[in-house]
Design a protein around this motif. Structure first.
Motif, PDB file in Angstrom:
ATOM      1  N   TYR A  23      -6.450 -11.845   6.234  1.00 14.00           N
ATOM      2  CA  TYR A  23      -7.125 -10.554   6.335  1.00 14.00           C
ATOM      3  C   TYR A  23      -8.598 -10.786   6.650  1.00 14.00           C
ATOM      4  N   GLU A  24      -9.222  -9.729   7.168  1.00 17.81           N
ATOM      5  CA  GLU A  24     -10.617  -9.808   7.604  1.00 17.81           C
ATOM      6  C   GLU A  24     -11.475  -8.916   6.719  1.00 17.81           C
ATOM      7  N   ARG A  25     -12.657  -9.417   6.365  1.00 18.30           N
ATOM      8  CA  ARG A  25     -13.592  -8.631   5.563  1.00 18.30           C
ATOM      9  C   ARG A  25     -15.010  -8.970   5.995  1.00 18.30           C
ATOM     10  N   ASN A  26     -15.735  -7.963   6.446  1.00 19.41           N
ATOM     11  CA  ASN A  26     -17.117  -8.125   6.894  1.00 19.41           C
ATOM     12  C   ASN A  26     -17.267  -9.203   7.963  1.00 19.41           C
ATOM     13  N   GLY A  27     -16.292  -9.257   8.863  1.00 15.28           N
ATOM     14  CA  GLY A  27     -16.372 -10.210   9.956  1.00 15.28           C
ATOM     15  C   GLY A  27     -15.906 -11.616   9.625  1.00 15.28           C
ATOM     16  N   LYS A  28     -15.484 -11.866   8.390  1.00 16.12           N
ATOM     17  CA  LYS A  28     -14.982 -13.177   7.983  1.00 16.12           C
ATOM     18  C   LYS A  28     -13.501 -13.078   7.641  1.00 16.12           C
ATOM     19  N   TYR A  29     -12.781 -14.178   7.840  1.00 18.76           N
ATOM     20  CA  TYR A  29     -11.332 -14.180   7.663  1.00 18.76           C
ATOM     21  C   TYR A  29     -10.949 -15.018   6.446  1.00 18.76           C
ATOM     22  N   PHE A  30     -10.017 -14.453   5.652  1.00 17.94           N
ATOM     23  CA  PHE A  30      -9.615 -15.089   4.414  1.00 17.94           C
ATOM     24  C   PHE A  30      -8.088 -15.157   4.320  1.00 17.94           C
ATOM     25  N   LEU A  31      -7.629 -15.913   3.342  1.00 24.04           N
ATOM     26  CA  LEU A  31      -6.199 -16.065   3.067  1.00 24.04           C
ATOM     27  C   LEU A  31      -5.920 -15.731   1.610  1.00 24.04           C
ATOM     28  N   ARG A  32      -4.750 -15.185   1.380  1.00 25.72           N
ATOM     29  CA  ARG A  32      -4.251 -15.008   0.017  1.00 25.72           C
ATOM     30  C   ARG A  32      -2.742 -15.193   0.028  1.00 25.72           C
ATOM     31  N   GLY A  33      -2.184 -15.502  -1.083  1.00 26.26           N
ATOM     32  CA  GLY A  33      -0.751 -15.710  -1.169  1.00 26.26           C
ATOM     33  C   GLY A  33       0.017 -14.394  -1.166  1.00 26.26           C
ATOM     34  N   ALA A  34       1.162 -14.410  -0.486  1.00 29.61           N
ATOM     35  CA  ALA A  34       2.012 -13.224  -0.473  1.00 29.61           C
ATOM     36  C   ALA A  34       2.740 -13.100  -1.807  1.00 29.61           C
ATOM     37  N   PRO A  35       2.906 -11.887  -2.315  1.00 25.01           N
ATOM     38  CA  PRO A  35       3.595 -11.717  -3.606  1.00 25.01           C
ATOM     39  C   PRO A  35       5.058 -12.139  -3.500  1.00 25.01           C
ATOM     40  N   GLN A  36       5.559 -12.759  -4.546  1.00 25.33           N
ATOM     41  CA  GLN A  36       6.945 -13.214  -4.556  1.00 25.33           C
ATOM     42  C   GLN A  36       7.905 -12.043  -4.756  1.00 25.33           C
ATOM     43  N   ILE A  37       7.495 -11.069  -5.529  1.00 23.11           N
ATOM     44  CA  ILE A  37       8.337  -9.903  -5.814  1.00 23.11           C
ATOM     45  C   ILE A  37       7.526  -8.648  -5.564  1.00 23.11           C
ATOM     46  N   VAL A  38       8.101  -7.724  -4.815  1.00 24.41           N
ATOM     47  CA  VAL A  38       7.454  -6.438  -4.561  1.00 24.41           C
ATOM     48  C   VAL A  38       8.163  -5.379  -5.389  1.00 24.41           C
ATOM     49  N   ARG A  39       7.437  -4.798  -6.321  1.00 26.04           N
ATOM     50  CA  ARG A  39       8.025  -3.774  -7.183  1.00 26.04           C
ATOM     51  C   ARG A  39       7.687  -2.391  -6.650  1.00 26.04           C
ATOM     52  N   GLN A  40       8.720  -1.576  -6.526  1.00 24.59           N
ATOM     53  CA  GLN A  40       8.544  -0.204  -6.057  1.00 24.59           C
ATOM     54  C   GLN A  40       9.065   0.760  -7.113  1.00 24.59           C
ATOM     55  N   THR A  41       8.325   1.817  -7.316  1.00 29.74           N
ATOM     56  CA  THR A  41       8.799   2.862  -8.214  1.00 29.74           C
ATOM     57  C   THR A  41       9.837   3.712  -7.489  1.00 29.74           C
ATOM     58  N   ILE A  42      10.532   4.543  -8.233  1.00 28.75           N
ATOM     59  CA  ILE A  42      11.527   5.433  -7.623  1.00 28.75           C
ATOM     60  C   ILE A  42      10.844   6.369  -6.616  1.00 28.75           C
ATOM     61  N   ALA A  43       9.654   6.862  -6.983  1.00 25.97           N
ATOM     62  CA  ALA A  43       8.929   7.763  -6.092  1.00 25.97           C
ATOM     63  C   ALA A  43       8.520   7.055  -4.807  1.00 25.97           C
ATOM     64  N   THR A  44       8.100   5.778  -4.936  1.00 22.65           N
ATOM     65  CA  THR A  44       7.699   5.018  -3.753  1.00 22.65           C
ATOM     66  C   THR A  44       8.874   4.793  -2.825  1.00 22.65           C
ATOM     67  N   ARG A  45      10.036   4.464  -3.391  1.00 24.45           N
ATOM     68  CA  ARG A  45      11.226   4.253  -2.563  1.00 24.45           C
ATOM     69  C   ARG A  45      11.645   5.543  -1.853  1.00 24.45           C
ATOM     70  N   LYS A  46      11.558   6.665  -2.557  1.00 34.88           N
ATOM     71  CA  LYS A  46      11.906   7.943  -1.934  1.00 34.88           C
ATOM     72  C   LYS A  46      10.943   8.284  -0.801  1.00 34.88           C
ATOM     73  N   ALA A  47       9.651   8.014  -1.038  1.00 37.97           N
ATOM     74  CA  ALA A  47       8.649   8.291  -0.011  1.00 37.97           C
ATOM     75  C   ALA A  47       8.878   7.421   1.226  1.00 37.97           C
ATOM     76  N   ALA A  48       9.212   6.149   0.990  1.00 35.61           N
ATOM     77  CA  ALA A  48       9.475   5.248   2.114  1.00 35.61           C
ATOM     78  C   ALA A  48      10.706   5.691   2.889  1.00 35.61           C
ATOM     79  N   LYS A  49      11.722   6.169   2.192  1.00 38.40           N
ATOM     80  CA  LYS A  49      12.933   6.644   2.856  1.00 38.40           C
ATOM     81  C   LYS A  49      12.638   7.879   3.698  1.00 38.40           C
TER      82      LYS A  49
END
Length: 251
Positions: free
Chosen positions: A20-46
């Motif tokens: 990702y980029e921030r203020n013109g500089k590029y950084f790295l971070r680890g991707a999450p191993q598990i993505v938790r979604q609430t029921i509302a989030t899943r409904k919204a995505a659907k």
């Protein structure tokens, strides 16, 4: 977070890392191993996924015939309408492909679609527009089966009317075979002697009617041949009207 030191930087997910980029500089971070979604989030995505697929079907069905240059927000605007509608496709009635200009600029009295698939433009006074000698009216009718995600029928009719002259009204028959929701878009653009206007201030395209399958089934059924014969011998199209070949299916 880690700073990207390589010559070639990136944003987005790459394997287990996210750039990702921030203020013109590029950084790295680890991707999450598990993505938790609430029921509302899943409904919204659907809901978003369903609306996006519907939006794409509608846009692709109309793009083949539209001459208007759609504004940059039309995709998000159409998606938002469909998401808020929660399955009611009629909510897109009145949608403008060119947000700044509507067909009411050219036709003060709104055209209507009757139950037997006839577009009626009421008699009205149409004022002249600058150097334009005529208005091109294009009716784009598409029938979409949203359950099977298919465009089952289309019909496009083009006619010309002349501003500043008496206009007694016009009826345009539309022949759209197939099953599904009927969506009628009307495009209006100014015409000069050297051709159509390229100025987007004089081109509009609005959805003016949306008829769901349930409403279509209540209308009296006529075969394509019967209706075509009736209009051919009893109420012919005006001399300045012409019809494009219908596309019965869009892959």
């Amino acid at each position: 977070m880690a700073k990207q030191q390589s010559i070639i930087t990136f944003t987005g997910k790459l394997g287990p890392q996210i750039g990702y980029e921030r203020n013109g500089k590029y950084f790295l971070r680890g991707a999450p191993q598990i993505v938790r979604q609430t029921i509302a989030t899943r409904k919204a995505a659907k809901r978003f996924g369903i609306a996006s697929r519907k939006s794409r079907l509608i846009r692709n069905a109309c793009y083949h015939e539209l001459d208007v240059r759609c504004d940059s927000s039309h995709v998000n605007r159409l998606n938002s309408l469909l998401i808020a509608a929660n399955g009611d496709n009629a909510a897109i009635n009145g949608f403008r492909f060119n947000q700044q200009i509507g067909i009411d600029r050219f036709l003060p009295v709104k055209p209507t679609l009757s139950g037997n698939d006839e577009l009626y433009i009421p008699a009205q006074e149409i004022p002249p527009y600058g150097r334009f000698s005529a208005l091109e009216i294009k009716a784009i009718a598409v029938r979409i089966d949203f359950d099977t995600r298919r465009v089952t029928g289309t019909d496009t009719v083009v006619t010309t009317i002349y501003p500043g002259k008496p206009f007694e009204g016009l009826t345009i028959p539309l022949f759209v075979a197939g099953e599904g929701t009927l969506i009628l878009t009307l495009q209006v653009r100014g015409m000069r002697q050297d051709g159509p206007s390229r100025d987007q201030r004089y081109v509009a395209a609005d959805v003016i009617a949306v008829i769901p399958p349930e409403a279509i089934k209540r209308f009296k059924v006529h075969t394509h041949i019967q209706r075509a014969t009736t209009h051919l011998y009893n109420t012919p199209l005006p001399v300045h009207t012409y019809r494009y070949p219908a596309i019965t299916q869009l892959e």
